[in-house]
Scaffold this active site. Structure first.
Site: not given
Length: 138
Positions: A45, A110
């Site tokens: 990620c 996020e």
């Protein structure tokens, strides 16, 4: 944490890679990582960078940018080269709104797209940006 506490959001992505036996490749983050050291996580990620090729004003451009960012990060963290994970084999799975403090100083806030990538069997396990790799079945 100030940006997180102020509600500022940034783009991110998660990649889930499976091998030819349909096992998910997970990684344990390196102890030296700023956020979430030693934690088990998805294959990879990160965040698209504000550089040509990873941004885009139009949706199609932005989607391709996230795919290129995923290729970049898979190479950096796992030694998986772009030719092993072609752009057209990254499929959008879902998007989540993710907010998590790490240690009180660092954290994440996020809008994260989840992507499933190509089947991958050859991973260079010597890379220092992670602690451990593990493959799990369904």
């Amino acid at each position: 944490m100030r940006n997180i506490d102020n509600g500022l959001l940034h783009r991110a992505f998660s990649v889930f890679l499976f091998d030819s036996q349909n096992r998910l490749l997970l990684q344990q983050r390196a102890s030296e990582k700023i956020t979430f050291p030693d934690m088990w996580t998805n294959t990879c990620c990160s965040h698209p960078l504000g550089v040509p090729g990873e941004t885009g004003a139009e949706l199609d451009e932005a989607v391709q940018g996230v795919r290129r960012a995923a290729q970049r990060k898979l190479d950096q963290e796992l030694g998986i080269q772009a030719k092993q994970v072609p752009l057209d084999q990254f499929r959008f799975l879902t998007r989540i709104h993710y907010k998590a403090p790490s240690d009180g100083k660092w954290g994440e806030h996020e809008s994260k797209s989840r992507r499933v990538g190509a089947s991958i069997d050859n991973v260079d396990r010597r890379f220092s940006r992670l602690h451990t790799l593990h493959q799990i079945g369904r």
